[in-house]
Design a protein around this motif. Structure first.
Motif, PDB file in Angstrom:
ATOM      1  N   UNK A 144       0.813  -1.213   0.000  1.00 46.67           N
ATOM      2  CA  UNK A 144       0.000   0.000   0.000  1.00 46.67           C
ATOM      3  C   UNK A 144       0.851   1.268   0.000  1.00 46.67           C
ATOM      4  N   UNK A 145       2.162   1.126   0.156  1.00 45.91           N
ATOM      5  CA  UNK A 145       3.040   2.298   0.184  1.00 45.91           C
ATOM      6  C   UNK A 145       3.159   2.902  -1.216  1.00 45.91           C
ATOM      7  N   UNK A 146       3.049   4.221  -1.305  1.00 44.51           N
ATOM      8  CA  UNK A 146       3.192   4.894  -2.598  1.00 44.51           C
ATOM      9  C   UNK A 146       4.639   4.879  -3.064  1.00 44.51           C
ATOM     10  N   UNK A 147       5.564   5.030  -2.089  1.00 46.28           N
ATOM     11  CA  UNK A 147       6.989   5.035  -2.417  1.00 46.28           C
ATOM     12  C   UNK A 147       7.662   3.887  -1.666  1.00 46.28           C
ATOM     13  N   UNK A 148       7.859   2.774  -2.334  1.00 43.86           N
ATOM     14  CA  UNK A 148       8.368   1.569  -1.668  1.00 43.86           C
ATOM     15  C   UNK A 148       9.841   1.665  -1.302  1.00 43.86           C
ATOM     16  N   UNK A 149      10.528   2.685  -1.803  1.00 38.48           N
ATOM     17  CA  UNK A 149      11.921   2.887  -1.411  1.00 38.48           C
ATOM     18  C   UNK A 149      12.026   3.810  -0.198  1.00 38.48           C
ATOM     19  N   UNK A 150      10.885   4.269   0.301  1.00 40.83           N
ATOM     20  CA  UNK A 150      10.853   5.194   1.432  1.00 40.83           C
ATOM     21  C   UNK A 150      10.461   4.431   2.703  1.00 40.83           C
TER      22      UNK A 150
END
Length: 411
Positions: free
Chosen positions: A181-187
């Protein structure tokens, strides 16, 4: 004869490990269990995996300060009475059964302390290390973390003084869908926020019926509720289970309110600590970042629990007999007050009768002056550093299990 063999075997083990004083001390404190530590190091040495060998060394070097604190129940004759909540279908059934038991027998808790270094197995350590490395290496949100951050805030097999249990697989399973569900998976901050939504069904209770200082990982999953430190620890374990570097922060005593508080931070891609309130997991609040109303609560001190021994911690510098019972006796305390509030220093003339004593700073909380920090002697003055400002402090000394107050100071 067995004791003699154990003593004689210490040099044999130590000849095969790095010549690190802390590692030598860890092996010595392990006693008969030192072979398990050696097997762990040998395993990674034989695999020629230098990074995991270094990680195992880090865990072992700092292991002597770590322990489980729990309780067994005994009757009026001192006989142990077995009771395990896991013998029941759910937490409610377990509470009812325990009440029936206490109505029949006059039970009282007996404190039980178990040192990790005395009982930990190589199999357990290797599983914990391998699972931690898998998460660190395979997840995009973990890629910015250095080896040092990984070792301190993802790798550890425990967080506080909870029972030593297998937990990574269960906690990983519980929050494994959060990154989707994360928009930025590198964050890591974005992913951590989604982890907290997975924990929203865990509820806060102000006081537990049992005297256990912190619920074990499995107790937390079984009960689905806990006190403030329980929920903060839940967030730590859940985050670390999927490779998010998270910390356990706390203020021992508020300086303008009652009680204390425990919360967390997540380390972002730039290495900054972003606070979040683990108590918010049962609500629909925005979890990150967590900002204190410092004018209302007044933070005098904030500490972070680490896995590693902190040389600056008071317990690493003086004997435990000179330290009052409580959080200051921990060697893995890191002062992070300046990350939260504006800080300053207080200098007080040292009276001759207190020159050889450790000076302490106190705040007023729940009708009593409570120790919040320690100071040092510098040029005939007691100096307290990194204190939250706009707070009234009382200074004192600790001797023969008693406090002697010296001076009141407002800063």
């Amino acid at each position: 004869m067995n004791k003699i063999l154990c003593i004689l075997s210490i040099p044999l083990f130590l000849t095969s490990i790095a010549n690190s004083q802390s590692l030598v001390e860890a092996f010595a404190s392990a006693g008969a269990n030192m072979r398990q530590l050696q097997l762990t190091l040998d395993y990674y040495k034989n695999l020629h995996d230098n990074e995991k060998y270094r990680a195992a060394t880090f865990l072992i070097e700092n292991m002597p300060i770590h322990q489980s604190i729990g309780y067994t129940w005994v009757d009026s004759n001192g006989k142990t009475v077995h009771f395990s909540e896991f013998d029941y279908a759910d937490a409610d059934e377990a509470r009812i059964a325990f009440k029936k038991l206490t109505d029949t027998l006059r039970l009282k808790p007996r404190r039980r302390i178990v040192k990790d270094v005395k009982i930990i197995t190589s199999e357990y350590l290797i599983r914990q290390i391998d699972m931690a490395f898998t998460e660190w290496n395979q997840n995009p949100w973990s890629q910015t973390y250095s080896f040092e951050i990984f070792c301190e805030y993802i790798l550890p097999y425990r967080s506080l003084v909870e029972s030593l249990e297998e937990w990574r697989e269960d906690y990983h399973f519980m929050v494994k869908n959060a990154p989707d569900r994360a928009e930025f998976k590198s964050d890591p901050v974005d992913v951590c926020t989604q982890v907290l939504y997975e924990l929203k069904d865990f509820t806060f209770v102000n006081k537990r019926p049992d005297p256990t200082p912190i619920l074990s990982p499995q107790q937390m999953l079984f009960r689905r509720q806990g006190s403030c430190p329980d929920l903060a620890n839940l967030a730590v374990l859940a985050s670390r289970a999927i490779g998010i570097a998270a910390t356990f922060d706390f203020t021992p005593h508020y300086a303008a309110s009652s009680n204390r508080h425990y919360w967390n931070t997540v380390i972002d891609a730039q290495g900054r600590h972003i606070p979040f309130n683990s108590n918010a997991v049962s609500s629909k609040e925005d979890f990150l970042p967590y900002t204190y109303n410092v004018n209302r609560k007044r933070l005098a001190k904030v500490f972070r629990k680490t896995y590693s021994i902190q040389k600056e911690a008071l317990a690493s510098q003086v004997k435990s007999a000179l330290i009052p019972t409580g959080f200051l006796q921990d060697k893995n305390l890191k002062d992070v007050t300046s990350e939260y509030v504006r800080t300053g220093a207080i200098k007080i003339d040292a009276k001759p009768q207190h020159i050889d004593q450790v000076p302490y700073a106190f705040v007023f909380n729940l009708g009593k002056w409570k120790v919040i920090d320690w100071g040092s002697l510098q040029s005939d003055q007691f100096v307290f550093e990194n204190l939250g400002v706009d707070i009234v402090y009382l200074s004192g000394a600790y001797n023969n299990k008693r406090y002697v107050f010296i001076h009141t100071q407002s800063y």
